[in-house]
Design a protein around this motif. Structure first.
Motif, mmCIF file in Angstrom:
data_model
loop_
_atom_site.group_PDB
_atom_site.id
_atom_site.type_symbol
_atom_site.label_atom_id
_atom_site.label_comp_id
_atom_site.label_asym_id
_atom_site.label_seq_id
_atom_site.Cartn_x
_atom_site.Cartn_y
_atom_site.Cartn_z
ATOM 1 N N GLU A 33 0.836 -1.201 0.000
ATOM 2 C CA GLU A 33 0.000 0.000 0.000
ATOM 3 C C GLU A 33 0.876 1.259 0.000
ATOM 4 O O GLU A 33 0.617 2.210 -0.744
ATOM 5 C CB GLU A 33 -0.930 -0.010 1.224
ATOM 6 C CG GLU A 33 -1.874 1.171 1.280
ATOM 7 C CD GLU A 33 -2.978 1.099 0.232
ATOM 8 O OE1 GLU A 33 -3.495 2.185 -0.118
ATOM 9 O OE2 GLU A 33 -3.313 0.008 -0.251
ATOM 10 N N SER A 36 2.346 1.604 -3.472
ATOM 11 C CA SER A 36 1.389 2.043 -4.492
ATOM 12 C C SER A 36 1.066 3.528 -4.335
ATOM 13 O O SER A 36 0.965 4.248 -5.331
ATOM 14 C CB SER A 36 0.125 1.188 -4.472
ATOM 15 O OG SER A 36 -0.652 1.437 -3.327
ATOM 16 N N SER A 42 -1.956 1.740 -8.707
ATOM 17 C CA SER A 42 -2.625 0.726 -7.899
ATOM 18 C C SER A 42 -1.669 -0.416 -7.553
ATOM 19 O O SER A 42 -0.653 -0.614 -8.224
ATOM 20 C CB SER A 42 -3.830 0.163 -8.658
ATOM 21 O OG SER A 42 -3.379 -0.585 -9.777
ATOM 22 N N LYS A 43 -2.037 -1.153 -6.499
ATOM 23 C CA LYS A 43 -1.232 -2.316 -6.131
ATOM 24 C C LYS A 43 -1.207 -3.327 -7.272
ATOM 25 O O LYS A 43 -0.172 -3.939 -7.532
ATOM 26 C CB LYS A 43 -1.765 -2.960 -4.853
ATOM 27 C CG LYS A 43 -1.441 -2.172 -3.606
ATOM 28 C CD LYS A 43 -1.746 -2.962 -2.351
ATOM 29 C CE LYS A 43 -3.198 -2.760 -1.970
ATOM 30 N NZ LYS A 43 -3.540 -3.375 -0.680
ATOM 31 N N SER A 44 -2.332 -3.479 -7.968
ATOM 32 C CA SER A 44 -2.361 -4.443 -9.076
ATOM 33 C C SER A 44 -1.398 -4.028 -10.188
ATOM 34 O O SER A 44 -0.809 -4.879 -10.864
ATOM 35 C CB SER A 44 -3.784 -4.623 -9.617
ATOM 36 O OG SER A 44 -4.278 -3.413 -10.138
#
Length: 198
Positions: A33, A36, A42-44
């Motif tokens: 987190e 990101s 985003s984390k993705s």
């Protein structure tokens, strides 16, 4: 119709952000987190580039270690007397530290809590041992003072070099200390005191 923010991060730019955050928060204190948010993605999106934060750590410390081990493959590290070789390696180690400051800083802060950290510590010890072997060879050649414990001198040499990560800042170097001058100062301070007077 809204368009999604395009992921403009590359593995290299993501690594730069991760190293900065790891150095600020500590590796253990950094979450995906945090990464990101610092990267603004985003984390993705991060997982699109890497498997996780440990992969980022391994890539970062690899960059520092590759720079250090690369020194040992340079001609100056194996040419001439052992004292000349160890002075060359010392000078170049300072230069690599300055060129890769955030990466070397992270390398020097790993503690062995993860597989990547243990690997990095093992590689650091290997590098340190190679330099210690050069110091021993210089002592055996009679180029270093006999009244100085070489193991202690080697540790003090690394302590002086490694302490640079705590205070050296390239932007602050404009005050008269350029990289070449700093590297030469470290070599002179260390070896003017260690060399035999021949």
């Amino acid at each position: 119709m809204t368009t999604a923010k395009r992921d403009t991060y590359t593995p290299e730019t993501l690594l730069t952000v991760a190293v900065r955050v790891f150095n600020e928060r500590g590796y253990d204190g950094t979450s995906m987190e945090h990464l990101s948010k610092a990267a603004g993605i985003s984390k993705s999106s991060i997982y699109h580039h890497v498997a996780g934060k440990e992969e980022l750590l391994r890539r970062a410390v690899s960059r520092a270690l590759d720079g250090l081990f690369g020194i040992l493959d340079e001609p100056g590290a194996s040419r001439g007397r052992a004292i000349e070789q160890v002075e060359y390696v010392t000078r170049r180690t300072v230069e690599v530290l300055m060129a890769e400051l955030p990466y070397v800083t992270l390398l020097l802060r790993v503690r062995g809590n993860t597989k990547a950290e243990r690997w990095a510590l093992e590689r650091r010890r290997e590098f340190d041992q190679r330099v210690a072997d050069l110091m021993k060879a210089a002592a055996a050649d009679g180029d270093l003072r006999a009244d100085v414990d070489i193991r202690m001198a080697t540790r003090l040499l690394f302590g002086m070099i490694n302490s640079l990560v705590e205070w050296y800042r390239p932007q602050a170097a404009g005050g008269g200390t350029d990289g070449e001058q700093l590297a030469e100062t470290v070599v002179r301070l260390a070896f003017d005191g260690l060399r035999t007077s021949r």
